[in-house]
Scaffold this active site. Structure first.
Site, PDB file in Angstrom:
ATOM      1  N   LYS A  52      39.685  34.158  39.928  1.00 27.29           N
ATOM      2  CA  LYS A  52      38.686  34.892  40.721  1.00 27.29           C
ATOM      3  C   LYS A  52      38.034  33.957  41.743  1.00 27.29           C
ATOM      4  O   LYS A  52      37.836  34.331  42.901  1.00 27.29           O
ATOM      5  CB  LYS A  52      37.628  35.520  39.800  1.00 27.29           C
ATOM      6  CG  LYS A  52      38.175  36.679  38.959  1.00 27.29           C
ATOM      7  CD  LYS A  52      37.221  37.149  37.864  1.00 27.29           C
ATOM      8  CE  LYS A  52      37.914  38.173  36.957  1.00 27.29           C
ATOM      9  NZ  LYS A  52      37.085  38.618  35.822  1.00 27.29           N
ATOM     10  N   GLN A  96      31.885  37.293  32.357  1.00 23.97           N
ATOM     11  CA  GLN A  96      33.260  37.373  31.842  1.00 23.97           C
ATOM     12  C   GLN A  96      33.231  37.714  30.346  1.00 23.97           C
ATOM     13  O   GLN A  96      32.509  37.089  29.569  1.00 23.97           O
ATOM     14  CB  GLN A  96      33.980  36.030  32.084  1.00 23.97           C
ATOM     15  CG  GLN A  96      35.463  36.032  31.747  1.00 23.97           C
ATOM     16  CD  GLN A  96      36.298  36.946  32.641  1.00 23.97           C
ATOM     17  OE1 GLN A  96      35.964  37.229  33.773  1.00 23.97           O
ATOM     18  NE2 GLN A  96      37.408  37.427  32.115  1.00 23.97           N
ATOM     19  N   ASP A 119      31.723  44.614  38.440  1.00 19.44           N
ATOM     20  CA  ASP A 119      32.743  44.976  37.444  1.00 19.44           C
ATOM     21  C   ASP A 119      32.759  46.488  37.205  1.00 19.44           C
ATOM     22  O   ASP A 119      33.711  47.019  36.624  1.00 19.44           O
ATOM     23  CB  ASP A 119      32.435  44.299  36.099  1.00 19.44           C
ATOM     24  CG  ASP A 119      33.307  43.073  35.845  1.00 19.44           C
ATOM     25  OD1 ASP A 119      34.424  43.021  36.385  1.00 19.44           O
ATOM     26  OD2 ASP A 119      32.853  42.187  35.093  1.00 19.44           O
TER      27      ASP A 119
HETATM   28  N1  GUN Z   1      37.608  40.239  30.568  1.00 18.31           N
HETATM   29  C1  GUN Z   1      38.831  40.775  30.780  1.00 18.31           C
HETATM   30  N2  GUN Z   1      38.830  41.513  31.912  1.00 18.31           N
HETATM   31  C2  GUN Z   1      37.593  41.439  32.413  1.00 18.31           C
HETATM   32  C3  GUN Z   1      36.971  41.991  33.574  1.00 18.31           C
HETATM   33  O1  GUN Z   1      37.549  42.722  34.370  1.00 18.31           O
HETATM   34  N3  GUN Z   1      35.663  41.665  33.753  1.00 18.31           N
HETATM   35  C4  GUN Z   1      34.985  40.890  32.890  1.00 18.31           C
HETATM   36  N4  GUN Z   1      33.702  40.639  33.136  1.00 18.31           N
HETATM   37  N5  GUN Z   1      35.529  40.370  31.806  1.00 18.31           N
HETATM   38  C5  GUN Z   1      36.820  40.645  31.584  1.00 18.31           C
END
Ligand code: GUN
Length: 291
Positions: A52, A96, A119
């Site tokens: 990211k 996350q 998100d």
């Molecule tokens: N863990 C796995 N996929 C995601 C996601 O799209 N966002 C977040 N915050 N954590 C994750």
């Protein structure tokens, strides 16, 4: 059979986002700023956050990662979230997941200001999505919609079977596909579904998001169906340097020849999810959803 190339679609959307960031900064605005909170040292989470961060740089965003020890308290984390909610220099942020067991993920998600919840996990964004109002869409469902759009796959009036009912994939994609404009007739199957194979066999579009490697076999798939595989199960492998490989929820080799379109794993839905996060961050910076 047509292979859906997630990397190609992601690259084309990435170029559009980067061009828009260029326009913004050329007009004197500051670059969109995404913050990621990373707790503990889970290997997969570190990898995802690293990807990211890199993508932010590549599209011209500012990116910050806040790292905390596994032992961080829930109260401390909630305090950090409050700071980000009030920081005018931060357009959007994510925490996350998964979080350590002593921290309530729901409590954390609900502490995020919905206006910065890129998100799309906050109940306000979920509720707005279900009502058909502008909202930040969760990354995987949005990525699937972008793939269907890019390949001009007809959804109107089609039977769509979603396998899996998670909050982040199954439930939102089922709802989005049933909305006006997409107009699918959607069935959601899950671990307690009776006659699952027969139900899936009726589908024009199958979304496999159950998290069981190679769950969907050729006998379950109608000839000519579109199959979207959301699964990413890590299994040990002697053939890779890392010692593991990714398997989807679909038994690709036997299912693919029956399909009109299919997403591979990796290289299908996966590359799209980061792009969706970038799309949401750009919307946040432009105040597109919440004025
Ligand atoms: N863990 C796995 N996929 C995601 C996601 O799209 N966002 C977040 N915050 N954590 C994750």
């Amino acid at each position: 059979m047509n292979l859906i190339n997630g990397k190609e679609v992601a690259d084309s959307l990435k170029a559009v986002i980067a061009a828009q960031v260029n326009e913004m900064t050329a007009a004197g605005c500051r670059a969109p700023h995404l913050v990621a909170i990373l707790v503990g040292d889970d290997g997969a989470s570190q990898t995802y956050v690293g990807h990211k961060e890199r993508m932010c740089t590549e599209v011209g965003f500012r990116s910050t990662v806040l790292r905390f020890e596994e032992s961080v308290t829930q109260d401390f984390l909630l305090g950090e979230i409050e700071k980000l909610n009030n920081d005018a220099e931060v357009d959007g942020f994510i925490v996350q997941l998964p979080l350590p067991g002593h921290i309530s993920e729901q409590r954390v998600i609900e502490a995020i200001d919905p206006r910065k919840d890129v998100d799309g996990f906050h109940p306000v964004n979920t509720g707005r999505m279900i009502s058909g109002l502008p909202s930040y869409l969760p990354a995987t469902p949005d990525g699937i919609l972008e793939l269907l759009k890019y390949y001009k796959i007809e959804t109107v009036g089609k039977n769509c079977v979603v396998i899996g009912r998670s909050n982040i994939v199954g439930r939102p994609i089922a709802n989005l596909l049933s909305q006006k404009g997409r107009d699918c007739t959607v069935t959601v199957c899950h671990s307690r579904t009776h006659n699952l194979s027969q139900t899936v066999a009726q589908a024009d579009i199958v979304i496999a998001a159950i998290g069981i490697a190679e769950f969907v076999t050729a006998d379950m798939v109608k000839p000519g169906a579109v199959v979207v595989d959301v699964g990413i199960t890590r299994v040990p492998s002697e053939k890779t340097k890392s010692g593991w490989k990714l398997l989807g929820d679909v038994k690709f080799d036997e299912v693919a020849p029956k399909c009109s379109y299919i997403t591979p794993v990796p290289g299908g839905v996966g590359p799209m999810t980061i792009i969706s996060l970038m799309k949401n961050t750009l919307k946040a910076a432009k105040r597109e959803i919440y004025k």
